[in-house]
Scaffold this active site. Structure first.
Site, PDB file in Angstrom:
ATOM      1  N   ASP A  22       0.845  -1.189   0.000  1.00  0.00           N
ATOM      2  CA  ASP A  22       0.000   0.000   0.000  1.00  0.00           C
ATOM      3  C   ASP A  22       0.884   1.244   0.000  1.00  0.00           C
ATOM      4  OD1 ASP A  22      -1.892   1.960   0.444  1.00  0.00           O
ATOM      5  OD2 ASP A  22      -2.109   1.497   2.592  1.00  0.00           O
ATOM      6  N   ASP A  99      -5.522 -10.657 -15.311  1.00  0.00           N
ATOM      7  CA  ASP A  99      -6.600 -11.588 -15.034  1.00  0.00           C
ATOM      8  C   ASP A  99      -7.781 -11.232 -15.936  1.00  0.00           C
ATOM      9  OD1 ASP A  99      -8.102 -13.544 -13.453  1.00  0.00           O
ATOM     10  OD2 ASP A  99      -6.657 -13.087 -11.878  1.00  0.00           O
ATOM     11  N   GLU A 257      -7.862 -21.017 -15.889  1.00  0.00           N
ATOM     12  CA  GLU A 257      -8.180 -21.662 -14.608  1.00  0.00           C
ATOM     13  C   GLU A 257      -9.346 -22.618 -14.855  1.00  0.00           C
ATOM     14  OE1 GLU A 257      -9.633 -20.621 -10.077  1.00  0.00           O
ATOM     15  OE2 GLU A 257     -10.601 -19.739 -11.823  1.00  0.00           O
TER      16      GLU A 257
HETATM   17  C1  NOJ Z   1     -11.678 -18.109  -9.312  1.00  0.00           C
HETATM   18  C2  NOJ Z   1     -10.910 -17.018  -8.644  1.00  0.00           C
HETATM   19  O1  NOJ Z   1      -9.574 -17.384  -8.538  1.00  0.00           O
HETATM   20  C3  NOJ Z   1     -11.573 -16.769  -7.308  1.00  0.00           C
HETATM   21  O2  NOJ Z   1     -10.817 -15.934  -6.486  1.00  0.00           O
HETATM   22  C4  NOJ Z   1     -12.947 -16.213  -7.580  1.00  0.00           C
HETATM   23  O3  NOJ Z   1     -13.641 -16.101  -6.367  1.00  0.00           O
HETATM   24  C5  NOJ Z   1     -13.747 -17.101  -8.514  1.00  0.00           C
HETATM   25  N1  NOJ Z   1     -12.987 -17.619  -9.612  1.00  0.00           N
HETATM   26  C6  NOJ Z   1     -14.894 -16.328  -9.102  1.00  0.00           C
HETATM   27  O4  NOJ Z   1     -14.409 -15.341  -9.969  1.00  0.00           O
END
Ligand code: NOJ
Length: 561
Positions: A22, A99, A257
């Protein structure tokens, strides 16, 4: 031989911006704070930074609920800060991966607000809306964050689908407009010069169109609908379209993911020539310590299961696709607490696990603080916890049975996501040097012993060990491209394997226990010369016999020629 690619040779470092550093004293990490630490990351030697979401968000799920894909979250800074950050990263010869959270938006996103306003809105079909069934939700799917996956909207007398929180409505990828909006967003960031994407639950974007009920569980109102939304019927079509329209036009690193995928599916997602993604985050190894009812159902991890799982993935993707390698991230507990011993053998086990990860075949991902051996945390009461998944589970379970409190807290201590989200431990100063204000989540009280300031000047620290591991990857091609073979499959304490590239071999010997098992040199491993590349205890030459006792959590890597 496997095709050479820069993203295979890279080491990725994940930053969870809220908890990293921060710069302005509001208790929340920010982009300027990251900028201040780029030299630290360069010193560590990582090649790519993966930034968890930094976009505008009401923070129901800490940025994984995005209300504007093309602007920066106020708490984190401005677009100008972002551009400067990107420039500074590139100046240091590192890359930036963003992301991409496009299975769902925030319910505060413009598209959803307009969709909710009227059934005739051109945005209505950006999401899944359905009338109720027999006075209840359209189907029995359970949200990943507890309760129903449907939320009722009184104005239209319909429900909308949210696999995660009710503030994270699922996007309808069947709608070509949704896909083209997503691709435009990707291009927006790529044109700024970013180097890749980590794609959030990207294997959830294609749903079985009829959205059928999941098989009911006895005594439960809701059940997981995963079979109908994970790896759905059009998933490969959508990813190939994304690749063709966007990804193929740039030289990128991409990782999807993907909870619940098998090796066979991963071959399709990462297969060379399939034009989808570079790699996936699979979940098999982080599900091995969960019982049948899911992550909160604690089960002891067996080394044999860990070996079987990693070996399956290593051999399965060999020559076909590519593995990502991780033992923790912002959703998982700290690896030294989970797979090692964060007490008596904290230093040794953190280094052993790092050796394991960095000598497998694949691209290693380091989660912030892992390079310091940061551990899980045990806050005394639920009031100190912030994570929506944890809080929803707690509320649901406590309403079922108040007597359950200590069991619930134990599950949170072992598996809660806030274990990973306590502030980065920079120093032994106030708030671990993370902020001059009040941190949004409490600092782990062990920051006086575990912090970067101290490890930067200690030759034997975990930080220095990671640095060496990363250097070895740069010095020896075999660390990246060598093929993996398990040895001693039945051993209950030792995990040993080889890597092979041409005439070269590496032998990796890891003691996953606090005992002192004996390692016998396998007869088939002939060599003229053996060179110790790295170890987490100092080893006398005399110790280098063909049979030796390993110390608790000992790790050794030999190069054989
Ligand atoms: C996976 C992410 O890594 C996690 O942090 C999130 O809560 C869920 N997907 C929903 O976006």
């Amino acid at each position: 031989m496997t095709k050479k690619e820069w993203w295979k040779e890279s080491v990725v470092y994940q930053i969870y911006p809220r908890s990293f550093n921060d710069s302005n004293g509001d208790g929340i990490g920010d982009l300027k704070g990251i900028m201040e630490k780029l030299d630290y990351l360069k010193e560590l030697g990582v090649d790519v930074i993966w930034l968890s979401p930094v976009y505008q968000s009401p923070n129901d799920d800490n940025g994984y609920d995005i209300s504007d894909y093309q602007s920066i979250m106020d708490e984190f800074g401005t677009m100008q800060d972002f551009e400067e950050l990107l420039q500074e990263i590139h100046k240091r010869d590192m890359k930036l991966m963003m992301d991409l959270v496009v299975n769902h938006t925030s319910d505060e996103h413009e598209w959803f607000r307009l969709a909710k306003q009227s059934k005739d809105s051109p945005y209505r079909d950006y999401y899944y809306w359905k009338p109720g069934k027999n006075g209840a939700e359209p189907n029995n799917w359970e949200s990943v964050f507890s309760g129903s996956a449907w939320e009722y909207d009184e104005d239209s007398n319909e429900y909308y689908l949210h696999i995660f929180s009710k503030k994270q409505p699922d996007l309808n990828w069947e709608n070509p407009k949704v896909r083209s909006e997503v691709f435009d967003t990707m291009k927006f960031w790529l044109e700024k010069g970013i180097d890749g994407f980590r794609m959030d639950v990207i294997n959830f974007i294609s749903k079985v169109p009829s959205l059928p009920d999941a098989p009911a569980l006895e005594g439960k109102k809701y059940a997981s609908g995963a079979d109908f939304y994970m790896n759905g019927p059009k998933i490969h079509e959508y990813l190939q379209e994304m690749n063709q329209q966007v990804l193929s036009k740039y030289d990128l690193i991409t990782v999807g993911e993907m909870p619940g995928i098998t090796v066979e599916q991963a071959k399709l997602y990462t297969g060379e020539g399939r034009n989808e993604l570079n790699m996936v985050f699979q979940f098999e190894h982080v599900d091995l310590d969960s019982g049948p009812t899911g992550k909160w159902d604690l089960k002891e991890l067996q080394l044999s299961d860990l070996k079987a799982s990693f070996t399956k993935w290593q051999k399965g993707l060999e020559q076909v696709g590519w593995n990502s390698l991780y033992l923790n991230n912002h959703d998982q507990p700290r690896m030294v607490s989970r797979f090692g011993n964060d007490d008596e053998y904290w230093l040794e086990s953190a280094k052993m696990l790092a050796t394991f990860l960095h000598f497998l075949q694949g691209t290693p991902y380091i989660y912030q603080g892992e390079e310091l051996g940061m551990t899980n945390v045990r806050f005394p009461t639920i009031d100190d916890y912030k994570d929506i998944e944890t809080l929803n589970m707690y509320n649901e379970k406590i309403s079922e049975d108040k007597e359950n409190l200590s069991q619930i807290m134990n599950s949170i201590y072992a598996k809660g996501r806030d274990n990973a989200r306590t502030p980065m431990q920079w120093s032994s100063g106030p708030n671990a040097g993370f902020t001059s204000g009040t941190p949004w989540i409490k600092v782990n009280p062990n920051y006086q012993e575990i912090n970067a300031e101290q490890q930067l000047v200690d030759d034997h620290s975990i930080f220095q060990y990671y640095k060496k591991l990363i250097q070895l990857r740069k010095q020896h091609e075999i660390v990246v491209y060598g093929t993996y073979d398990l040895i001693l499959p039945e051993h209950s304490e030792i995990y040993a394997f080889t890597r092979t590239l041409g005439d070269e071999k590496l032998l990796i010997i890891l003691n996953f226990s606090d005992g002192q098992p004996e390692f016998e040199w396998p007869q088939e491993l002939e060599y003229e010369k053996k060179e110790l590349l790295i170890s987490n205890y100092s080893i006398d030459q005399e110790d280098e016999q063909e049979a030796f006792k390993l110390l608790p959590y000992e790790a050794r890597v030999y190069k054989l020629t």
